[in-house]
Design a protein around this motif. Structure first.
Motif, PDB file in Angstrom:
ATOM      1  N   CYS A  91     -52.187 -13.217   8.732  1.00 18.69           N
ATOM      2  CA  CYS A  91     -52.054 -13.524  10.153  1.00 18.69           C
ATOM      3  C   CYS A  91     -52.990 -14.678  10.536  1.00 18.69           C
ATOM      4  O   CYS A  91     -54.157 -14.691  10.161  1.00 18.69           O
ATOM      5  CB  CYS A  91     -52.380 -12.283  10.963  1.00 18.69           C
ATOM      6  SG  CYS A  91     -52.340 -12.562  12.722  1.00 18.69           S
ATOM      7  N   CYS A 132     -55.694 -12.831  13.272  1.00 18.16           N
ATOM      8  CA  CYS A 132     -56.683 -11.812  12.900  1.00 18.16           C
ATOM      9  C   CYS A 132     -56.972 -11.785  11.404  1.00 18.16           C
ATOM     10  O   CYS A 132     -57.803 -11.016  10.948  1.00 18.16           O
ATOM     11  CB  CYS A 132     -56.241 -10.433  13.377  1.00 18.16           C
ATOM     12  SG  CYS A 132     -54.790  -9.818  12.517  1.00 18.16           S
ATOM     13  N   CYS A 185     -49.165 -11.466  12.597  1.00 15.60           N
ATOM     14  CA  CYS A 185     -48.784 -10.085  12.317  1.00 15.60           C
ATOM     15  C   CYS A 185     -48.155  -9.501  13.584  1.00 15.60           C
ATOM     16  O   CYS A 185     -48.269 -10.088  14.662  1.00 15.60           O
ATOM     17  CB  CYS A 185     -49.991  -9.258  11.881  1.00 15.60           C
ATOM     18  SG  CYS A 185     -51.138  -8.878  13.209  1.00 15.60           S
ATOM     19  N   CYS A 194     -50.504  -8.978  16.692  1.00 14.49           N
ATOM     20  CA  CYS A 194     -50.911 -10.236  17.338  1.00 14.49           C
ATOM     21  C   CYS A 194     -49.718 -10.874  18.043  1.00 14.49           C
ATOM     22  O   CYS A 194     -49.856 -11.475  19.105  1.00 14.49           O
ATOM     23  CB  CYS A 194     -51.494 -11.202  16.322  1.00 14.49           C
ATOM     24  SG  CYS A 194     -53.112 -10.686  15.720  1.00 14.49           S
TER      25      CYS A 194
HETATM   26 ZN   LIG Z   1     -52.847 -10.467  13.542  1.00 16.65          ZN
END
Ligand SMILES: [Zn+2]
Length: 127
Positions: free
Chosen positions: A82, A85, A103, A106
Protein backbone atom coordinates in the motif's frame (compact mmCIF):
# COMPACT_ATOMS: atom_id res chain seq x y z
CA UNK A 1 4.30 -11.48 -2.56
CA UNK A 2 5.36 -14.77 -4.03
CA UNK A 3 7.65 -14.70 -7.02
CA UNK A 4 5.22 -16.74 -9.12
CA UNK A 5 2.50 -14.15 -8.47
CA UNK A 6 4.84 -11.32 -9.41
CA UNK A 7 5.71 -13.06 -12.66
CA UNK A 8 2.01 -13.49 -13.37
CA UNK A 9 1.27 -9.81 -12.76
CA UNK A 10 4.23 -8.78 -14.84
CA UNK A 11 2.90 -10.83 -17.74
CA UNK A 12 -0.58 -9.30 -17.35
CA UNK A 13 0.87 -5.78 -17.40
CA UNK A 14 3.15 -6.47 -20.34
CA UNK A 15 0.25 -7.86 -22.35
CA UNK A 16 -1.98 -4.91 -21.44
CA UNK A 17 0.78 -2.49 -22.38
CA UNK A 18 1.27 -4.12 -25.77
CA UNK A 19 -2.48 -4.02 -26.35
CA UNK A 20 -2.65 -0.31 -25.54
CA UNK A 21 0.36 0.53 -27.69
CA UNK A 22 -1.36 -1.29 -30.54
CA UNK A 23 -4.63 0.58 -29.96
CA UNK A 24 -2.82 3.90 -29.95
CA UNK A 25 -1.03 2.98 -33.17
CA UNK A 26 -4.39 2.17 -34.80
CA UNK A 27 -5.86 5.47 -33.59
CA UNK A 28 -2.89 7.38 -35.02
CA UNK A 29 -3.12 5.51 -38.28
CA UNK A 30 -6.80 6.40 -38.69
CA UNK A 31 -6.03 10.02 -37.93
CA UNK A 32 -3.70 10.21 -40.87
CA UNK A 33 -6.30 9.00 -43.37
CA UNK A 34 -8.11 12.28 -43.97
CA UNK A 35 -9.12 13.08 -47.52
CA UNK A 36 -8.75 16.76 -48.35
CA UNK A 37 -11.93 17.33 -50.38
CA UNK A 38 -14.63 17.28 -47.70
CA UNK A 39 -17.82 19.30 -47.52
CA UNK A 40 -18.84 20.94 -44.26
CA UNK A 41 -20.86 18.00 -42.94
CA UNK A 42 -17.96 15.68 -43.54
CA UNK A 43 -15.70 18.15 -41.86
CA UNK A 44 -17.99 18.40 -38.82
CA UNK A 45 -18.14 14.62 -38.56
CA UNK A 46 -14.41 14.42 -38.90
CA UNK A 47 -14.02 16.95 -36.09
CA UNK A 48 -16.27 14.91 -33.80
CA UNK A 49 -14.40 11.79 -34.71
CA UNK A 50 -11.13 13.52 -34.08
CA UNK A 51 -12.14 14.67 -30.60
CA UNK A 52 -13.43 11.19 -29.80
CA UNK A 53 -10.08 9.77 -30.81
CA UNK A 54 -8.26 12.30 -28.69
CA UNK A 55 -10.42 11.30 -25.72
CA UNK A 56 -9.74 7.65 -26.40
CA UNK A 57 -6.04 8.35 -26.67
CA UNK A 58 -5.86 10.28 -23.44
CA UNK A 59 -7.69 7.47 -21.67
CA UNK A 60 -5.27 4.94 -23.14
CA UNK A 61 -2.27 6.98 -22.09
CA UNK A 62 -3.69 7.33 -18.58
CA UNK A 63 -4.00 3.54 -18.31
CA UNK A 64 -0.58 3.13 -19.86
CA UNK A 65 0.91 5.35 -17.20
CA UNK A 66 -0.64 3.24 -14.46
CA UNK A 67 0.61 0.06 -16.08
CA UNK A 68 4.15 1.42 -16.49
CA UNK A 69 4.06 2.53 -12.88
CA UNK A 70 3.03 -0.98 -11.79
CA UNK A 71 5.81 -2.53 -13.87
CA UNK A 72 8.29 -0.16 -12.23
CA UNK A 73 6.97 -1.18 -8.81
CA UNK A 74 7.44 -4.85 -9.70
CA UNK A 75 11.05 -4.09 -10.67
CA UNK A 76 11.88 -2.14 -7.51
CA UNK A 77 10.04 -4.59 -5.25
CA UNK A 78 7.34 -2.24 -3.98
CA UNK A 79 4.53 -3.80 -6.00
CA UNK A 80 1.68 -5.15 -3.88
CA UNK A 81 2.29 -2.82 -0.95
CA UNK A 82 0.00 0.00 0.00
CA UNK A 83 1.23 3.46 -0.96
CA UNK A 84 -0.29 4.93 2.15
CA UNK A 85 0.29 2.51 5.05
CA UNK A 86 2.94 0.20 3.51
CA UNK A 87 0.94 -2.93 4.37
CA UNK A 88 0.60 -5.73 1.85
CA UNK A 89 -2.41 -5.36 -0.39
CA UNK A 90 -4.65 -8.43 -0.48
CA UNK A 91 -3.88 -10.66 -3.44
CA UNK A 92 -7.59 -10.91 -4.22
CA UNK A 93 -7.79 -7.16 -4.48
CA UNK A 94 -4.75 -7.01 -6.75
CA UNK A 95 -6.22 -9.68 -8.99
CA UNK A 96 -9.38 -7.62 -9.36
CA UNK A 97 -7.53 -4.31 -9.82
CA UNK A 98 -3.90 -5.02 -10.69
CA UNK A 99 -2.83 -1.37 -10.93
CA UNK A 100 -4.14 -0.39 -7.50
CA UNK A 101 -1.66 1.22 -5.12
CA UNK A 102 -3.83 1.33 -1.99
CA UNK A 103 -5.00 -1.44 0.34
CA UNK A 104 -8.73 -1.77 0.84
CA UNK A 105 -8.88 0.13 4.15
CA UNK A 106 -6.80 3.07 2.84
CA UNK A 107 -8.92 3.08 -0.30
CA UNK A 108 -12.11 3.22 1.76
CA UNK A 109 -10.59 5.98 3.84
CA UNK A 110 -9.71 7.94 0.70
CA UNK A 111 -13.21 7.44 -0.67
CA UNK A 112 -14.77 8.63 2.55
CA UNK A 113 -12.59 11.73 2.43
CA UNK A 114 -13.42 12.55 -1.17
CA UNK A 115 -17.11 11.90 -0.44
CA UNK A 116 -17.05 14.35 2.45
CA UNK A 117 -15.17 16.88 0.30
CA UNK A 118 -17.91 16.56 -2.32
CA UNK A 119 -20.57 16.85 0.35
CA UNK A 120 -18.82 19.97 1.65
CA UNK A 121 -18.89 21.48 -1.82
CA UNK A 122 -22.57 20.72 -2.14
CA UNK A 123 -23.31 22.35 1.22
CA UNK A 124 -21.40 25.43 0.16
CA UNK A 125 -23.45 25.56 -3.01
CA UNK A 126 -26.68 25.39 -1.02
CA UNK A 127 -25.63 28.30 1.17
ZN1 LIG B 1 -3.11 0.98 3.29
Amino acid sequence: MRKTDLVKFKRIFTEQRDQILMNVAVIDENLMVRPEDKDEVDQANADIEQSMRMQLKSRESFTLKKINDSLRRIEDGSYGRCDSCDEYIELRRLQARPTTTLCISCKEEAEKMSASVMLGHRLQLVH
